[in-house]
Design an enzyme around this catalytic site. Structure first.
Site, mmCIF file in Angstrom:
data_model
loop_
_atom_site.group_PDB
_atom_site.id
_atom_site.type_symbol
_atom_site.label_atom_id
_atom_site.label_comp_id
_atom_site.label_asym_id
_atom_site.label_seq_id
_atom_site.Cartn_x
_atom_site.Cartn_y
_atom_site.Cartn_z
ATOM 1 N N ALA A 136 -4.092 -5.502 -5.287
ATOM 2 C CA ALA A 136 -3.467 -4.541 -6.198
ATOM 3 C C ALA A 136 -2.732 -5.364 -7.255
ATOM 4 O O ALA A 136 -1.741 -6.040 -6.954
ATOM 5 C CB ALA A 136 -2.505 -3.654 -5.429
ATOM 6 N N GLY A 178 6.847 -4.841 -7.885
ATOM 7 C CA GLY A 178 5.738 -5.046 -6.943
ATOM 8 C C GLY A 178 5.042 -3.753 -6.618
ATOM 9 O O GLY A 178 5.238 -2.746 -7.295
ATOM 10 N N ASN A 179 4.203 -3.779 -5.606
ATOM 11 C CA ASN A 179 3.526 -2.555 -5.175
ATOM 12 C C ASN A 179 3.387 -2.579 -3.657
ATOM 13 O O ASN A 179 3.749 -3.543 -2.996
ATOM 14 C CB ASN A 179 2.179 -2.416 -5.878
ATOM 15 C CG ASN A 179 1.257 -3.576 -5.582
ATOM 16 O OD1 ASN A 179 0.826 -3.768 -4.451
ATOM 17 N ND2 ASN A 179 0.979 -4.394 -6.593
ATOM 18 N N ARG A 180 2.854 -1.491 -3.116
ATOM 19 C CA ARG A 180 2.862 -1.312 -1.661
ATOM 20 C C ARG A 180 1.671 -1.950 -0.952
ATOM 21 O O ARG A 180 1.497 -1.761 0.244
ATOM 22 C CB ARG A 180 2.809 0.184 -1.342
ATOM 23 C CG ARG A 180 4.070 0.931 -1.621
ATOM 24 C CD ARG A 180 3.749 2.412 -1.488
ATOM 25 N NE ARG A 180 4.902 3.253 -1.661
ATOM 26 C CZ ARG A 180 5.710 3.601 -0.658
ATOM 27 N NH1 ARG A 180 5.487 3.170 0.556
ATOM 28 N NH2 ARG A 180 6.748 4.386 -0.887
ATOM 29 N N SER A 181 0.806 -2.656 -1.648
ATOM 30 C CA SER A 181 -0.390 -3.183 -0.982
ATOM 31 C C SER A 181 -0.006 -4.162 0.132
ATOM 32 O O SER A 181 0.786 -5.073 -0.072
ATOM 33 C CB SER A 181 -1.274 -3.890 -1.998
ATOM 34 O OG SER A 181 -2.354 -4.486 -1.331
#
Ligand code: CTP
Length: 400
Positions: A275, A208-211
């Site tokens: 994102a 995943g990502n931090r968005s």
């Protein structure tokens, strides 16, 4: 300058109790609120409640305090009128200019922005009579928030629920802050993607990502407050649903692409604030991946995800459709942004610098909006909502 004056109109639906929370939010944030309930609204919530929460006397009709000419004065002095809940009957009266009580008189004398938050059963909302009344009110410049989908009175579910009062308050706050009587994105369909995709490795793990999704949600909320029909495609945000917005929930980049391609054909604007993971694991393990004693872990092989922004930007089959991208950069922010704008082929690119403590999850943002026409609009450090307003200003000027 005194407090902004708000008239809260309440018509006779079960959701009237939720208007108490809206009233609280308005008064606690420094607004002077007059409540104008209809006679039938008082079946649900009594005058004592409205009076105590607003700090003003409450009346349904025009015959109290006649020397002050309330049926004219309250509307004339208002900076905003919000009717929540607005029943089918109230929308019909407003659309036809009937004036048989204090609220309907106020609607005729008000020259400020007017917001209706309808709530009723799905059949009543969908009835052509109601839909025509809503269209009439919108054409005249009122902001009519689409009801939410969910539990209605009794056991029914469907479209017709009053949106969360906190979200109606957010719309009111933005309409008041803009200070213009007519919403400028009426009749426009905008699609906004928000959040961060998650690419599953097995049933319990993902890449995943931090968005956080907050910038995308700010874009959706501001567009709704400016009258647009909004489709919000959200990936893994867990944020509360904005009022008046259609929400599509997705998890992965592939699902996000499908949702964007489905919503885009009749969109005037597509904003890719999500994102999107550039890669996904080639294989998905249907059972949890276990560690094996004495063995190194298996490498994770990644494959490319589709580039949704580039794909949608290359499809110019709908003339005039604007495509807005976002670029998160850590170095050489502007040069990378310009190159990305060309590579992706979008009309506007919002470039911001990101890092461990910058932007992700915060309420503020700082950016430069680059235009394919060579324009450059710096947006100083401030609330994500302010950046969202600038994006819609640039979009509105390009839509013509
Ligand atoms: N985007 C997309 N599909 C992808 C990757 C990104 O639609 N597979 C969109 C994002 O929603 C955003 C824009 O492209 O609007 C730029 O995202 P960003 O991650 O900054 O760019 P990338 O294309 O991933 O470029 P790079 O990682 O090389 O900087």
């Amino acid at each position: 300058m005194g407090k902004p004056k708000v008239v809260l109109g309440v018509s006779g639906g079960i959701a009237a109790y939720k208007a108490c929370e809206l009233l609280r939010r308005l008064t606690e944030s420094g607004h002077d609120v007059r409540v104008a309930p209809t006679e039938s609204a008082l079946h649900f919530v009594g005058a004592a409640t409205w009076s105590a929460l607003s700090g003003h006397p409450v009346s349904t009709e025009v015959w109290d305090g006649v020397h002050e000419v309330p049926h004219v004065r309250i509307g004339q002095e208002a900076d905003l009128v919000v009717v929540a809940p607005a029943t089918a009957d109230m929308l019909a009266k407003a659309a036809h200019g009937l004036a048989d009580d204090l609220l309907t008189n106020t609607l005729l004398t008000a020259r400020c922005p007017v917001v209706f938050a309808p709530a009723m059963h799905t059949e009543m909302w969908e009835h052509p009579a109601t839909q025509e009344n809503v269209a009439t009110l919108r054409r005249r410049g009122a902001l009519v928030i689409d009801p939410a989908v969910g539990r209605l009175t009794g056991v029914d579910t469907g479209k017709g629920r009053l949106p969360d009062p906190v979200e109606i308050f957010e719309i009111c706050r933005r309409v008041l802050a803009r200070g213009v009587t007519q919403p400028d994105l009426v009749g426009r369909h905008v699609v906004v993607s928000a959040g961060g995709t998650r690419e599953p490795l097995d049933p319990v793990r993902f890449l995943g990502n931090r968005s956080s999704g907050k910038q995308g949600y700010a874009l959706a909320r501001t567009a709704a407050a400016r009258g647009a029909r909004v489709t919000l495609i959200e990936a893994n945000t867990g944020l509360p649903d904005p009022a008046g917005v259609d929400i599509v929930r997705v998890g992965t980049a592939v699902q996000l692409r499908e949702a964007v391609l489905k919503a885009a054909p009749d969109a005037d604007v597509v904003v890719m604030a999500a994102a999107v993971a550039d890669f996904r694991p080639e294989n998905y393990a249907t059972g949890k991946i276990k560690k094996k004693d004495g063995q190194d872990p298996e490498p994770i092989v990644l494959v490319r995800n589709p580039d949704i922004l580039a794909e949608i930007s290359s499809d110019r089959s709908r003339p005039g459709r604007l495509i807005v991208g976002f670029a998160a950069e850590t170095d050489d922010v502007l040069a990378n942004g310009r190159a990305k704008l060309r590579r992706k082929g979008c009309d506007l690119l919002v470039v911001n610098e990101v890092g461990e403590r910058k932007t992700f999850g915060s309420e503020e943002n700082e950016a430069v909006v680059l235009g394919a026409d060579g324009s450059e609009t710096p947006v100083p450090y401030g609330p994500k909502e302010a950046l969202a307003e600038t994006v819609w200003d640039l979009v509105a000027s390009r839509l013509g």
